[in-house]
Scaffold this active site. Structure first.
Site, PDB file in Angstrom:
ATOM      1  N   HIS A  81      -0.284  13.796  -0.212  1.00  0.00           N
ATOM      2  CA  HIS A  81      -0.980  14.939  -0.800  1.00  0.00           C
ATOM      3  C   HIS A  81      -2.497  14.855  -0.622  1.00  0.00           C
ATOM      4  CE1 HIS A  81      -1.508  12.438  -4.577  1.00  0.00           C
ATOM      5  NE2 HIS A  81      -2.605  13.143  -4.647  1.00  0.00           N
ATOM      6  N   ASP A 112       5.372  10.536  -0.837  1.00  0.00           N
ATOM      7  CA  ASP A 112       3.933  10.767  -1.011  1.00  0.00           C
ATOM      8  C   ASP A 112       3.091   9.659  -0.375  1.00  0.00           C
ATOM      9  OD1 ASP A 112       1.684  12.151  -1.741  1.00  0.00           O
ATOM     10  OD2 ASP A 112       1.656  11.419  -3.812  1.00  0.00           O
ATOM     11  N   SER A 194      -6.137   8.977  -5.746  1.00  0.00           N
ATOM     12  CA  SER A 194      -4.902   9.122  -4.975  1.00  0.00           C
ATOM     13  C   SER A 194      -5.015   8.472  -3.607  1.00  0.00           C
ATOM     14  CB  SER A 194      -4.573  10.607  -4.798  1.00  0.00           C
ATOM     15  OG  SER A 194      -4.230  11.182  -6.023  1.00  0.00           O
TER      16      SER A 194
END
Length: 602
Positions: A81, A112, A194
């Site tokens: 992402h 992910d 992230s």
């Protein structure tokens, strides 16, 4: 201000200064040496680990995140992402104060995870990937990353905490972004962290941060963050370097917990490999993927750490018997389905029922957005720039791939190693293989050419009709299509991957009879598929699986005992099986490879 009012303040500051001066030596003397030593070790571990951390800045200002370098030539991990809005080209900074170009390599949208490659050096500092299954609740850990994209000075942010939980399962969004078997931490994980690394107390890599539990979409850390375990990523890494969209796996059966606490099969597909291995409804799943299964959650956690196509161990009890076997996993998505999901534009998460989106407050009727007047001197969003020429040549778009360039690079690497000392491009004539079958040492003879394929086996003489589809010609009986497998094997050796047809590099995976993870090709021709596994130690072809029907066991041919034939290395032992049934071991004692017949291969 009058002197009368200043004097008390001055007197107070003087006293405070005196107290601090008196207190400092006392504090230093009271700190136990082990505490100071632990602090020094923590600082050293953070300094070491921070060198491999990456801040990702998407091209054109489309967000960003974090990452971590895992090899000196610049391969780095981050989140799917993070790279999805960035596209195929991005900028990355490290704490050496330098900004590097980077390109996308491969993505795992379900887990992910993404692999990118930083360019410009071949001596990048790297993180050491350790065994994340050894991580315990309460272990110290720290995250390094780029929260809120603060690393504009190229210096990452460090947050420290403990491991709050292990083997956590976080449900996917639809069928993507599933966090299985992940590590929970209270080290602050905020937007921008992230893709960044989660290190243990030694500064070694145990996971990749990617998700946090935020209070009512406030996007503020509340001490519950999740990292994808590095052991899961190790399973996918070889596939991610293939430049593909990598899919996760399903086992073809689901489980539930009985009243007495056993994990039982609650549903199973009859065309699954597990069904072919004897698993049935109501069987007890004892172990899966090498782990004891005591809950349905444990089963989902294990299943979520494997790529599509891997064969993993399964132990079950059924009808009074305990069975140890292996089952091949299939993909969560159909190929086109995964492609459509990956190419979908990322959207902001929708608010939950009853939760108001702060960007659309109250019950006010939305009004059409009016063009805003341009403010002189106001900063504009940077425009997306094309990659420089030296970077653009490393980006090769192709449908179904994140970056086809890396698939070609790996296909060439593996084939070059397999072909060393074994160039068959001139051997386009007839191949005659003579030897014995393990069944009574009966004589066998196999003839392979571009227009004739036949064999004499202990129980029968078999022939292929090359003018017809091969998926229904599975002779000799019980082999699952040995003649088809050998015919396509010869054609691949003679023609090479470029001329054979659709041949791509799958990545790496465990294979029967091969130590370590083997490099794997997928090759399709004449309505059948082949999976070819190359021994990581020798580079030679070790296993060929010919798949005539995805719902049936393939014909497996295990190659070994390579010897020289006319200056070329050629296998002299071929073990043939289909599922659990061993057709036999063919030992070759006379191999004749004829040159000529150029251009006749079709």
């Amino acid at each position: 201000m009058s002197i009368a009012r200043i004097a008390p303040i001055f007197s107070y500051l003087s006293c405070l200064t005196l107290l601090v001066q008196l207190a400092l030596p006392v504090i230093a003397q009271d700190v136990p040496a082990p505490v100071l030593s632990a602090e020094r070790q923590r600082i050293e571990a953070i300094a070491k680990a921070s060198k491999s951390a990456v801040a990702v800045f998407a091209n054109g200002g489309n967000g960003g995140g974090s990452g971590v370098v895992i090899s000196p030539d610049g391969y780095a991990l981050t989140n799917f992402h993070v790279v999805q809005p960035a596209g195929s080209y991005m900028k990355c900074s490290m704490n050496d104060g330098r900004l590097y170009d980077a390109v996308i390599v491969g993505i795992d949208p379900t887990g992910d995870v993404a692999v990118i490659k930083l360019l410009g050096r071949d001596d990048f500092p790297t993180a050491k990937m350790v065994d994340s299954d050894q991580v315990k609740v309460g272990d110290w850990c720290f995250a390094v990353g780029n929260p809120f994209l603060l690393a504009t000075d190229f210096q990452p942010t460090v947050t420290h905490g403990i491991v709050s939980g292990t083997h956590r399962y976080q449900y996917p969004a639809g069928t993507l972004l599933e966090y299985a078997d992940c590590i929970q931490t209270d080290a602050a994980i905020n937007p921008g962290n992230s893709g960044g690394p989660l290190y243990d107390a030694n500064g070694d890599l145990i996971g990749v941060n990617g998700r946090g539990s935020f209070e009512k979409r406030g996007r503020v850390n509340v001490g519950v963050g999740y990292a994808i375990s590095i052991n899961q990523i190790k399973h996918f890494l070889g596939c991610l370097k293939s430049g593909r969209f990598v899919d996760h796996a399903t086992a073809g059966f689901s489980v539930g917990t009985s009243e007495d606490g056993r994990v039982l099969v609650s549903n199973i597909l009859e065309n699954s490999d597990a069904y072919r291995r004897g698993l049935r409804y109501d069987a007890e799943v004892v172990a899966f993927g090498g782990r004891t299964i005591g809950t349905t959650n444990a089963f989902k956690n294990v299943l979520g750490i494997y790529p599509k196509g891997w064969r993993v161990p399964l132990t079950y009890r059924y009808d009074g018997k305990t069975v140890d076997t292996h089952v091949r996993l299939t993909g969560v998505h159909a190929e086109e389905e995964l492609l459509e999901l990956v190419q979908r534009k990322p959207k902001a998460a929708a608010p939950k029922p009853g939760e108001k989106d702060p960007k659309m407050p109250g019950d006010k009727k939305p009004t059409p957005e009016q063009p805003k007047p341009k403010v002189p001197g106001a900063a504009e969003k940077p425009k997306e720039e094309p990659p420089p020429p030296e970077v653009a040549k490393l980006i090769q778009p192709r449908r179904g791939y994140a970056n086809y360039y890396f698939n070609l690079q790996n296909r060439e690497r593996v084939w070059k190693a397999a072909s060393a000392g074994a160039d068959f491009s001139a051997q386009t004539g007839e191949w005659k293989l003579k030897g014995t079958h393990s069944r009574g040492d009966a004589a066998i003879e196999i003839t392979l050419s571009s227009d004739k394929v036949e064999g004499v086996f202990p129980a029968e003489k078999a022939t292929l009709d090359l003018s017809k589809d091969l998926d229904t010609q599975l002779a000799p009986s019980g082999s699952g299509g040995l003649l088809v497998a050998l015919h396509l094997w010869r054609q691949l050796l003679v023609e090479g991957p470029e001329k054979f047809g659709d041949v791509y590099y799958y990545g790496t995976g465990p294979q029967r009879g091969i130590d370590g993870l083997a490099d794997v090709f997928i090759a399709t021709r004449n309505v059948v598929e082949m999976r070819l596994a190359f021994d990581p130690a020798t580079g030679r072809l070790a296993l060929l699986e010919m798949v005539s029907d995805a719902d049936e066991d393939p014909c497996e041919v295990q190659f070994s005992d390579y010897r020289e034939v006319n200056g070329r290395q050629f296998p002299h032992s071929l073990e043939v099986r289909r599922g659990e049934f061993v057709f036999g071991k063919l030992t070759l004692n006379d191999v004749q490879l004829t040159a000529g017949d150029a251009g006749a291969n079709k």
